[in-house]
Design a protein around this motif. Structure first.
Motif, PDB file in Angstrom:
ATOM      1  N   GLY A   1      69.216  76.020  43.533  1.00  0.00           N
ATOM      2  CA  GLY A   1      68.725  75.787  44.886  1.00  0.00           C
ATOM      3  C   GLY A   1      68.572  77.079  45.669  1.00  0.00           C
ATOM      4  O   GLY A   1      69.558  77.755  45.953  1.00  0.00           O
TER       5      GLY A   1
ATOM      6  N   ALA B   1      69.191  78.021  52.193  1.00  0.00           N
ATOM      7  CA  ALA B   1      70.079  78.873  52.985  1.00  0.00           C
ATOM      8  C   ALA B   1      71.368  79.178  52.224  1.00  0.00           C
ATOM      9  O   ALA B   1      71.758  80.356  52.084  1.00  0.00           O
ATOM     10  CB  ALA B   1      70.396  78.158  54.303  1.00  0.00           C
ATOM     11  N   ALA B   2      72.027  78.148  51.720  1.00  0.00           N
ATOM     12  CA  ALA B   2      73.321  78.352  51.057  1.00  0.00           C
ATOM     13  C   ALA B   2      73.145  79.170  49.782  1.00  0.00           C
ATOM     14  O   ALA B   2      73.927  80.094  49.506  1.00  0.00           O
ATOM     15  CB  ALA B   2      73.963  76.998  50.750  1.00  0.00           C
TER      16      ALA B   2
ATOM     17  N   GLU C   1      65.017  77.832  41.772  1.00  0.00           N
ATOM     18  CA  GLU C   1      64.441  77.065  42.894  1.00  0.00           C
ATOM     19  C   GLU C   1      63.265  76.234  42.392  1.00  0.00           C
ATOM     20  O   GLU C   1      62.393  76.753  41.703  1.00  0.00           O
ATOM     21  CB  GLU C   1      64.005  78.033  44.005  1.00  0.00           C
ATOM     22  N   ARG C   2      63.267  74.961  42.772  1.00  0.00           N
ATOM     23  CA  ARG C   2      62.198  74.088  42.267  1.00  0.00           C
ATOM     24  C   ARG C   2      60.841  74.372  42.930  1.00  0.00           C
ATOM     25  O   ARG C   2      59.793  74.138  42.344  1.00  0.00           O
ATOM     26  CB  ARG C   2      62.575  72.614  42.457  1.00  0.00           C
TER      27      ARG C   2
ATOM     28  N   GLY D   1      64.575  74.775  63.492  1.00  0.00           N
ATOM     29  CA  GLY D   1      64.559  75.141  64.918  1.00  0.00           C
ATOM     30  C   GLY D   1      63.149  75.283  65.458  1.00  0.00           C
ATOM     31  O   GLY D   1      62.879  76.198  66.237  1.00  0.00           O
TER      32      GLY D   1
ATOM     33  N   ASN E   1      67.409  78.120  64.312  1.00  0.00           N
ATOM     34  CA  ASN E   1      68.668  78.131  65.082  1.00  0.00           C
ATOM     35  C   ASN E   1      69.790  78.467  64.083  1.00  0.00           C
ATOM     36  O   ASN E   1      70.393  77.606  63.494  1.00  0.00           O
ATOM     37  CB  ASN E   1      68.829  76.736  65.710  1.00  0.00           C
TER      38      ASN E   1
ATOM     39  N   VAL F   1      65.520  72.203  38.352  1.00  0.00           N
ATOM     40  CA  VAL F   1      66.634  71.941  37.438  1.00  0.00           C
ATOM     41  C   VAL F   1      66.645  70.450  37.108  1.00  0.00           C
ATOM     42  O   VAL F   1      66.616  69.605  38.003  1.00  0.00           O
ATOM     43  CB  VAL F   1      67.968  72.369  38.099  1.00  0.00           C
TER      44      VAL F   1
ATOM     45  N   ASN G   1      69.614  66.401  47.398  1.00  0.00           N
ATOM     46  CA  ASN G   1      68.744  65.931  46.310  1.00  0.00           C
ATOM     47  C   ASN G   1      69.466  64.838  45.505  1.00  0.00           C
ATOM     48  O   ASN G   1      70.435  65.120  44.804  1.00  0.00           O
ATOM     49  CB  ASN G   1      68.378  67.111  45.401  1.00  0.00           C
TER      50      ASN G   1
ATOM     51  N   GLU H   1      61.611  65.624  63.808  1.00  0.00           N
ATOM     52  CA  GLU H   1      61.581  65.931  62.374  1.00  0.00           C
ATOM     53  C   GLU H   1      62.815  66.695  61.905  1.00  0.00           C
ATOM     54  O   GLU H   1      62.867  67.150  60.780  1.00  0.00           O
ATOM     55  CB  GLU H   1      60.327  66.709  61.998  1.00  0.00           C
TER      56      GLU H   1
ATOM     57  N   GLU I   1      74.495  71.652  52.298  1.00  0.00           N
ATOM     58  CA  GLU I   1      74.335  70.241  52.643  1.00  0.00           C
ATOM     59  C   GLU I   1      74.666  69.288  51.491  1.00  0.00           C
ATOM     60  O   GLU I   1      74.768  68.074  51.696  1.00  0.00           O
ATOM     61  CB  GLU I   1      72.887  70.025  53.109  1.00  0.00           C
TER      62      GLU I   1
ATOM     63  N   GLY J   1      72.664  74.468  65.439  1.00  0.00           N
ATOM     64  CA  GLY J   1      72.935  75.621  64.578  1.00  0.00           C
ATOM     65  C   GLY J   1      74.150  75.418  63.695  1.00  0.00           C
ATOM     66  O   GLY J   1      74.507  76.280  62.893  1.00  0.00           O
TER      67      GLY J   1
ATOM     68  N   PHE K   1      73.486  75.022  59.671  1.00  0.00           N
ATOM     69  CA  PHE K   1      73.357  76.299  58.961  1.00  0.00           C
ATOM     70  C   PHE K   1      74.716  76.987  58.853  1.00  0.00           C
ATOM     71  O   PHE K   1      75.024  77.597  57.837  1.00  0.00           O
ATOM     72  CB  PHE K   1      72.362  77.226  59.663  1.00  0.00           C
TER      73      PHE K   1
HETATM   74  C1  LIG Z   1      63.024  70.132  60.117  1.00  0.00           C
HETATM   75  C2  LIG Z   1      64.444  70.604  60.081  1.00  0.00           C
HETATM   76  C3  LIG Z   1      64.889  71.548  60.992  1.00  0.00           C
HETATM   77  C4  LIG Z   1      66.213  71.998  60.960  1.00  0.00           C
HETATM   78  N1  LIG Z   1      66.603  72.922  61.874  1.00  0.00           N
HETATM   79  C5  LIG Z   1      67.878  73.371  61.847  1.00  0.00           C
HETATM   80  C6  LIG Z   1      68.309  74.407  62.731  1.00  0.00           C
HETATM   81  O1  LIG Z   1      67.523  74.977  63.509  1.00  0.00           O
HETATM   82  N2  LIG Z   1      69.626  74.784  62.685  1.00  0.00           N
HETATM   83  C7  LIG Z   1      70.520  74.221  61.795  1.00  0.00           C
HETATM   84  O2  LIG Z   1      71.701  74.599  61.800  1.00  0.00           O
HETATM   85  N3  LIG Z   1      70.124  73.279  60.918  1.00  0.00           N
HETATM   86  C8  LIG Z   1      68.830  72.865  60.914  1.00  0.00           C
HETATM   87  N4  LIG Z   1      68.444  71.922  60.002  1.00  0.00           N
HETATM   88  C9  LIG Z   1      69.382  71.551  58.932  1.00  0.00           C
HETATM   89  C10 LIG Z   1      69.416  72.714  57.888  1.00  0.00           C
HETATM   90  O3  LIG Z   1      68.078  73.041  57.552  1.00  0.00           O
HETATM   91  C11 LIG Z   1      70.183  72.329  56.622  1.00  0.00           C
HETATM   92  O4  LIG Z   1      71.478  71.902  56.972  1.00  0.00           O
HETATM   93  C12 LIG Z   1      70.270  73.541  55.676  1.00  0.00           C
HETATM   94  O5  LIG Z   1      68.975  73.939  55.288  1.00  0.00           O
HETATM   95  C13 LIG Z   1      71.084  73.219  54.447  1.00  0.00           C
HETATM   96  O6  LIG Z   1      71.012  74.324  53.556  1.00  0.00           O
HETATM   97  P1  LIG Z   1      71.172  74.119  51.992  1.00  0.00           P
HETATM   98  O7  LIG Z   1      70.929  75.462  51.373  1.00  0.00           O
HETATM   99  O8  LIG Z   1      72.425  73.416  51.705  1.00  0.00           O
HETATM  100  O9  LIG Z   1      70.023  73.110  51.591  1.00  0.00           O
HETATM  101  P2  LIG Z   1      68.435  73.308  51.631  1.00  0.00           P
HETATM  102  O10 LIG Z   1      68.058  74.246  52.716  1.00  0.00           O
HETATM  103  O11 LIG Z   1      67.886  71.940  51.635  1.00  0.00           O
HETATM  104  O12 LIG Z   1      68.112  74.029  50.266  1.00  0.00           O
HETATM  105  C14 LIG Z   1      68.196  73.380  49.030  1.00  0.00           C
HETATM  106  C15 LIG Z   1      67.229  74.047  48.081  1.00  0.00           C
HETATM  107  O13 LIG Z   1      67.435  73.513  46.779  1.00  0.00           O
HETATM  108  C16 LIG Z   1      66.189  73.286  46.183  1.00  0.00           C
HETATM  109  N5  LIG Z   1      66.356  72.258  45.159  1.00  0.00           N
HETATM  110  C17 LIG Z   1      66.647  70.951  45.331  1.00  0.00           C
HETATM  111  N6  LIG Z   1      66.689  70.336  44.132  1.00  0.00           N
HETATM  112  C18 LIG Z   1      66.456  71.265  43.190  1.00  0.00           C
HETATM  113  C19 LIG Z   1      66.375  71.236  41.780  1.00  0.00           C
HETATM  114  N7  LIG Z   1      66.537  70.112  41.078  1.00  0.00           N
HETATM  115  N8  LIG Z   1      66.119  72.381  41.111  1.00  0.00           N
HETATM  116  C20 LIG Z   1      65.958  73.552  41.793  1.00  0.00           C
HETATM  117  N9  LIG Z   1      65.997  73.632  43.129  1.00  0.00           N
HETATM  118  C21 LIG Z   1      66.248  72.499  43.826  1.00  0.00           C
HETATM  119  C22 LIG Z   1      65.311  72.857  47.348  1.00  0.00           C
HETATM  120  O14 LIG Z   1      63.938  73.011  47.046  1.00  0.00           O
HETATM  121  C23 LIG Z   1      65.785  73.783  48.446  1.00  0.00           C
HETATM  122  O15 LIG Z   1      65.084  75.001  48.464  1.00  0.00           O
HETATM  123  C24 LIG Z   1      67.122  71.473  60.012  1.00  0.00           C
HETATM  124  C25 LIG Z   1      66.683  70.518  59.093  1.00  0.00           C
HETATM  125  C26 LIG Z   1      65.369  70.083  59.104  1.00  0.00           C
HETATM  126  C27 LIG Z   1      64.914  69.076  58.092  1.00  0.00           C
END
Ligand SMILES: Cc1cc2nc3c(=O)[nH]c(=O)nc-3n(C[C@H](O)[C@H](O)[C@H](O)COP(=O)(O)OP(=O)(O)OC[C@H]3O[C@@H](n4cnc5c(N)ncnc54)[C@H](O)[C@@H]3O)c2cc1C
Length: 431
Positions: A8, A11-12, A33-34, A46, A51, A135, A173, A367, A398, A408, A411
């Motif tokens: 993935g 952000a994380a 990354e998919r 944001g 944010n 993956v 996912n 959204e 997440e 925020g 994140f």
């Molecule tokens: C429209 C929107 C706006 C937002 N704005 C804010 C904000 O301003 N501030 C804030 O704090 N939070 C915000 N959030 C929430 C925040 O975006 C998430 O909490 C944060 O992105 C989680 O990070 P993550 O890395 O855990 O997951 P994600 O950012 O969802 O990243 C997961 C990654 O894994 C990849 N992936 C998934 N399955 C597979 C697979 N099988 N193989 C390979 N790769 C895969 C995905 O493509 C993705 O790139 C927002 C959410 C949305 C939907």
């Protein structure tokens, strides 16, 4: 063979990769990354401004914004908090600004600044990023009982890879949750969090845009009393947990605003169980109770007898809302205070302080949706973010059963989990 594979590129995933490579530059680290693009959610976050975090720097206060994760995040936030996130970006030349409500954004007002920083840091540190590499599965290469140095094998649509440590950051996912479930993890079923309430009611029709501070309670409908009580019990909630204060915004389809969003997050599981059919009670004058307002109305009636009720400004309420509540109390446009019956005054006091609405469904908030649910927090060691069930498997972001209200905080959960997992991984490889 990689030392660490990160599933993935969100952000994380990126934040973890950078901190693993910084903790030990010798480690071979890759992100799978998919998508064609990485950091897709950061891009749209944001409203395109990202944010990044919230200007709440005290871990004990910060945890209060997490309906799921409040208890578990206290330790992690003592290790890595919002101030550390600010320092990370500032050390890399990106200044963040604080808005009035505490939300922090890059001063550029563009999420691309954050993306560019994370991508260039992974390039500088030699982290390999595989795009278009969804993956499809992962498993231990050898039986744990036979080989203490077992490694992970990861299948992607582009081929197989192996690694000593696996960090799963695939967000919400369901397929990855399914794989983890088969490996022995418990997944708390995902439900939406952060939504607005759909309400069709004459009292708010035609006054979209009105925003005012209010106290809001979720209350049962008489017809659903048993279901409501059973759901409260199941989720260990009291009625007082379903109460909040804050600005309430009337929209074309119902109600939104910080107060409603907070209730949607804290009540996410409970409200999903009720199929999003419940009632709310709104006190439009949160500093007052019904009896106090009735007394004030009686005094106004005595002093302002000749004035029409509709045109009297007696409480700090938006005019359109006052008009609507006055009409709902059975008072006409022409009625003067002197003409008002006791029962009408009682109605008005009730409309002002205990105004009940039926909610039928939810809508997405701008959204920006977040999913409650994910890997059961009991199965994660929060000192390292390693699985308690399966050694050499780590999680961040997440994917775990943590979510927060808007501001925020979501994140920050990703940054903190990624940082601590990175330290845990680097230390354990070198142990
Ligand atoms: C429209 C929107 C706006 C937002 N704005 C804010 C904000 O301003 N501030 C804030 O704090 N939070 C915000 N959030 C929430 C925040 O975006 C998430 O909490 C944060 O992105 C989680 O990070 P993550 O890395 O855990 O997951 P994600 O950012 O969802 O990243 C997961 C990654 O894994 C990849 N992936 C998934 N399955 C597979 C697979 N099988 N193989 C390979 N790769 C895969 C995905 O493509 C993705 O790139 C927002 C959410 C949305 C939907």
């Amino acid at each position: 063979m990689y030392d660490v594979l990160i599933l993935g590129g969100g952000a994380a995933g990126f934040y973890a990769a950078i901190h693993i490579a910084e903790a030990d530059p010798k480690l071979k680290v890759a992100i799978m990354e998919r998508g064609k693009e990485v950091l897709g959610k950061v891009k749209v976050s944001g409203g395109g401004r990202c944010n990044v975090t919230h200007a709440e720097f005290d871990p004990r206060e910060l945890v209060k914004y997490y309906p799921r994760g409040e208890k578990e995040l206290l330790g992690p936030f003592h290790t890595y908090c919002s101030g550390d996130t600010v320092a990370f970006f500032e050390e890399r030349g990106i200044s963040l600004k604080i808005e009035e409500d505490g939300r922090m954004f890059p001063t550029s007002n563009s999420s691309q600044t954050i993306i560019d920083c994370l991508v260039s840091e992974t390039e500088r540190l030699g982290v390999k990023v595989f795009r278009n590499s969804s993956v499809t599965g992962f498993a231990k290469l050898k039986d744990a009982a036979q080989d203490a140095n077992e490694s992970w094998q990861v299948q992607t649509i582009r081929g197989n890879y192996s690694a000593k440590k696996l960090l799963v950051c695939t967000g919400s996912n369901p397929k990855i949750w399914g794989i983890l479930q088969k490996l022995g993890h418990s997944i708390v079923p995902p439900v939406p969090s952060l939504f607005t309430f759909n309400i069709k009611d004459d009292r708010i029709t035609g006054i979209a845009g009105v925003s005012t501070p209010a106290r809001i309670n979720i209350v049962p409908r008489k017809s659903h009393l048993d279901k409501f009580q059973a759901a409260l019990k199941k989720h260990g909630l009291q009625l007082s947990d379903l109460e909040t204060g804050g600005a309430l915004l009337i929209t074309h389809w119902g109600m939104s605003g910080p107060g409603i969003l907070r209730l949607s997050a804290w009540g996410a599981l409970f409200l999903s169980e009720l199929d999003y059919r419940f009632s709310i009670r709104v006190n439009w004058l949160p500093a007052y109770h019904e009896g106090g307002v009735l007394k004030q109305l009686q005094q106004i009636k005595e002093v302002e007898g000749k004035k029409t009720v509709l045109r009297t400004k007696c409480f700090a309420l938006p005019k359109r809302l006052w008009n609507s509540l006055v009409k709902a109390s059975g008072i006409t446009e022409a009625d003067k205070w002197a003409d008002i019956k006791k029962s009408q005054l009682q109605n008005l006091a009730r409309e002002l302080t205990a105004c009940q609405f039926q909610v039928n469904g939810k809508s997405t908030f701008k959204e920006e949706f977040v999913t409650a649910g994910g890997i059961d927090l009991k199965e994660i060691n929060f000192k390292t973010y390693e699985s308690k069930r399966i050694p050499n498997l780590y999680f961040a972001g997440e994917i775990i059963n943590v979510d927060a209200i808007t501001g925020g905080f979501n994140f920050q959960n990703a940054w903190t989990g990624a940082y601590i997992a990175a330290q845990g991984i680097a230390e354990s490889i070198n142990a």
